[in-house]
Design a protein around this motif. Structure first.
Motif, mmCIF file in Angstrom:
data_model
loop_
_atom_site.group_PDB
_atom_site.id
_atom_site.type_symbol
_atom_site.label_atom_id
_atom_site.label_comp_id
_atom_site.label_asym_id
_atom_site.label_seq_id
_atom_site.Cartn_x
_atom_site.Cartn_y
_atom_site.Cartn_z
ATOM 1 N N GLN A 7 0.771 -1.299 -0.163
ATOM 2 C CA GLN A 7 0.162 -0.093 0.129
ATOM 3 C C GLN A 7 1.320 1.371 -0.121
ATOM 4 O O GLN A 7 0.089 2.685 -0.331
ATOM 5 C CB GLN A 7 -1.619 -0.187 0.899
ATOM 6 N N ALA A 8 2.469 1.239 0.229
ATOM 7 C CA ALA A 8 3.198 2.160 0.633
ATOM 8 C C ALA A 8 2.725 2.526 -1.367
ATOM 9 O O ALA A 8 3.245 4.511 -1.564
ATOM 10 C CB ALA A 8 4.479 1.994 0.393
ATOM 11 N N THR A 9 2.778 1.944 -2.156
ATOM 12 C CA THR A 9 2.750 2.548 -3.481
ATOM 13 C C THR A 9 1.418 3.469 -3.483
ATOM 14 O O THR A 9 1.747 4.329 -4.174
ATOM 15 C CB THR A 9 2.344 1.439 -4.412
ATOM 16 N N THR A 10 0.637 3.590 -3.378
ATOM 17 C CA THR A 10 -0.615 4.741 -3.556
ATOM 18 C C THR A 10 -0.813 4.954 -1.711
ATOM 19 O O THR A 10 -1.742 5.414 -1.500
ATOM 20 C CB THR A 10 -1.955 4.188 -3.756
ATOM 21 N N CYS A 23 -7.664 -3.656 -6.964
ATOM 22 C CA CYS A 23 -5.937 -4.437 -6.692
ATOM 23 C C CYS A 23 -6.834 -5.747 -7.073
ATOM 24 O O CYS A 23 -6.402 -6.495 -8.539
ATOM 25 C CB CYS A 23 -5.377 -4.710 -5.714
ATOM 26 N N GLU A 24 -7.876 -6.069 -6.800
ATOM 27 C CA GLU A 24 -8.910 -7.269 -7.253
ATOM 28 C C GLU A 24 -9.090 -7.201 -8.861
ATOM 29 O O GLU A 24 -9.495 -7.838 -9.802
ATOM 30 C CB GLU A 24 -10.181 -7.069 -6.943
ATOM 31 N N LYS A 25 -9.375 -5.927 -9.312
ATOM 32 C CA LYS A 25 -9.578 -5.600 -10.565
ATOM 33 C C LYS A 25 -8.708 -5.441 -12.092
ATOM 34 O O LYS A 25 -8.731 -6.671 -13.062
ATOM 35 C CB LYS A 25 -10.695 -4.116 -10.777
ATOM 36 N N ASN A 26 -7.925 -5.533 -11.220
ATOM 37 C CA ASN A 26 -6.009 -5.753 -11.473
ATOM 38 C C ASN A 26 -5.550 -7.438 -11.698
ATOM 39 O O ASN A 26 -4.936 -7.272 -11.985
ATOM 40 C CB ASN A 26 -5.099 -5.037 -11.517
ATOM 41 N N SER A 256 -4.049 9.291 -10.478
ATOM 42 C CA SER A 256 -5.091 8.323 -9.866
ATOM 43 C C SER A 256 -4.694 7.246 -9.400
ATOM 44 O O SER A 256 -3.703 6.457 -9.842
ATOM 45 C CB SER A 256 -6.261 8.072 -10.769
ATOM 46 N N ALA A 257 -5.466 6.297 -7.959
ATOM 47 C CA ALA A 257 -4.613 5.273 -7.358
ATOM 48 C C ALA A 257 -4.973 3.781 -8.529
ATOM 49 O O ALA A 257 -4.142 3.307 -8.431
ATOM 50 C CB ALA A 257 -5.559 4.501 -6.193
ATOM 51 N N GLU A 258 -6.238 4.405 -9.118
ATOM 52 C CA GLU A 258 -6.365 3.178 -9.697
ATOM 53 C C GLU A 258 -4.421 2.744 -11.215
ATOM 54 O O GLU A 258 -4.658 1.725 -11.602
ATOM 55 C CB GLU A 258 -7.566 2.874 -10.884
ATOM 56 N N GLU A 259 -4.880 3.755 -11.973
ATOM 57 C CA GLU A 259 -3.960 4.087 -12.804
ATOM 58 C C GLU A 259 -2.136 3.087 -12.336
ATOM 59 O O GLU A 259 -1.252 3.393 -13.190
ATOM 60 C CB GLU A 259 -3.034 5.404 -12.770
ATOM 61 N N ALA A 260 -2.521 3.638 -10.676
ATOM 62 C CA ALA A 260 -0.983 3.305 -10.214
ATOM 63 C C ALA A 260 -0.660 1.711 -9.610
ATOM 64 O O ALA A 260 0.460 1.447 -9.959
ATOM 65 C CB ALA A 260 -0.459 4.584 -8.979
ATOM 66 N N LYS A 262 -2.485 -0.161 -11.114
ATOM 67 C CA LYS A 262 -2.160 -0.980 -12.762
ATOM 68 C C LYS A 262 -1.325 -0.671 -13.478
ATOM 69 O O LYS A 262 -0.232 -2.070 -13.911
ATOM 70 C CB LYS A 262 -3.114 -0.566 -13.895
ATOM 71 N N THR A 263 -0.345 -0.111 -13.464
ATOM 72 C CA THR A 263 1.471 0.305 -13.754
ATOM 73 C C THR A 263 2.075 0.265 -12.787
ATOM 74 O O THR A 263 3.029 -0.663 -13.550
ATOM 75 C CB THR A 263 1.587 2.188 -13.461
ATOM 76 N N ALA A 264 1.887 0.007 -11.647
ATOM 77 C CA ALA A 264 2.829 -1.232 -10.545
ATOM 78 C C ALA A 264 2.955 -2.703 -10.984
ATOM 79 O O ALA A 264 4.200 -3.186 -11.497
ATOM 80 C CB ALA A 264 2.349 -0.808 -9.027
ATOM 81 N N LYS A 265 1.948 -2.970 -11.450
ATOM 82 C CA LYS A 265 1.598 -3.693 -12.067
ATOM 83 C C LYS A 265 1.963 -4.802 -13.217
ATOM 84 O O LYS A 265 2.841 -5.090 -13.089
ATOM 85 C CB LYS A 265 -0.194 -4.698 -11.975
ATOM 86 N N ASP A 266 2.062 -3.846 -14.364
ATOM 87 C CA ASP A 266 2.420 -3.712 -15.566
ATOM 88 C C ASP A 266 3.824 -3.971 -15.409
ATOM 89 O O ASP A 266 4.509 -4.878 -16.085
ATOM 90 C CB ASP A 266 1.960 -2.775 -16.861
ATOM 91 N N THR A 267 4.666 -3.267 -15.028
ATOM 92 C CA THR A 267 5.914 -2.761 -14.992
ATOM 93 C C THR A 267 6.422 -4.287 -14.269
ATOM 94 O O THR A 267 7.414 -4.925 -14.385
ATOM 95 C CB THR A 267 6.386 -1.272 -14.084
#
Length: 282
Positions: A7-10, A23-26, A256-260, A262-267
């Protein structure tokens, strides 16, 4: 390998409810719940039973309570506070079926001999081990790659865990912290992989060793850390724990929290999938 979100990421642009939703969505498998701020904030308007129900009815599960902070080299009052806090964390872990608690060493301006640091860490972790074993919980020591942290390299942290010698005491291997104080890669190569409970995935701008701070973290694969070297060693040694993306980047808090999330996951997936098969759901 399964994917976890820290959760530090957001930290500054979200809360536990939104983090869980996105997180569930992604397709994250796990989440590390921040006990310093995000969980108390959640409990102002929700209950642990509600949180338990969410985990029971969704894919994502809790990996760790993060964190028991500054557990070593405390005065008597501080030591008692740590034990009391940890016992409370055990009840939360039991209620939510959480397998790990992360323990963070003391950060201080005071100069303390390494022998005293080791002695204190071993004594406290041994007591935490005794408390935790009745709950089936493991404690993961996270060394912090900063000059003022009492345990700031992988080698030092591993030596402490070895001295404790308990199956439920191990390590968090954070790539940023490993790089930030110049931990020795040979120490990782020689380590018993069963002692590494959680892998924190991150990267950093290319500042000199001992000058790096959490704000210098960047998306995995976008910085100066030789992540491929670390991941190849972990793969060869048979690491099978979770990989948890953890960033503290101020500019990412403007997303936005969702963008962060999603990007965290993708990278993270892009970097880690070169070496491990990630069992993500989406």
């Amino acid at each position: 390998m399964k994917l976890c979100y820290n959760q530090a990421t957001t930290l500054e642009n979200s809360n536990l409810v939104k983090d869980l939703e996105y997180c569930e969505k992604n397709g994250y498998d796990y989440i590390e719940i921040r006990t310093m701020d995000k969980l108390p904030e959640y409990l102002k308007d929700h209950t642990l039973d509600e949180l338990k129900h969410f985990f029971q009815t969704n894919h994502i599960k809790p990996l760790a309570l993060n964190a028991l902070v500054f557990f070593n080299n405390r005065d008597e009052a501080g030591y008692k506070e740590i034990i009391t806090e940890f016992k409370g964390m055990m009840e939360t872990a039991k209620a939510l079926n959480i397998p790990y608690v992360v323990a963070v060493p003391l950060v201080t301006e005071e100069k303390i001999l390494k022998s005293e640091i080791k002695r204190s860490c071993v004594n406290v972790l041994t007591e935490l081990s005794e408390i935790a074993k009745t709950y089936g919980v493991k404690v993961a020591l996270e060394f912090i790659g900063h000059p003022q942290c009492t345990v700031n390299t992988f080698g030092q942290a591993y030596e402490i865990v070895e001295a404790v010698g308990r199956d439920n005491i191990g390590l968090v291997l954070d790539c940023f912290h490993f790089h930030a104080m110049g931990s020795n890669i040979s120490d990782l190569e020689k380590a018993d992989i069963s002692k590494i409970f959680i892998l924190h995935m991150d990267d950093t701008e290319d500042f000199p060793v001992s000058f790096l701070t959490d704000e210098d973290r960047v998306w995995p694969g976008h910085g100066a850390i030789n992540l491929d070297q670390m991941l190849s060693i972990l793969k060869e040694k048979g690491y099978s724990g979770a990989v948890s993306v953890e960033l503290f980047r101020p500019e990412y808090y403007q997303l936005s929290a969702e963008e962060a999330i999603k990007t965290a996951k993708d990278t993270t997936v892009e970097v880690v999938s070169k070496h491990f098969t990630l069992e993500t759901t989406k």
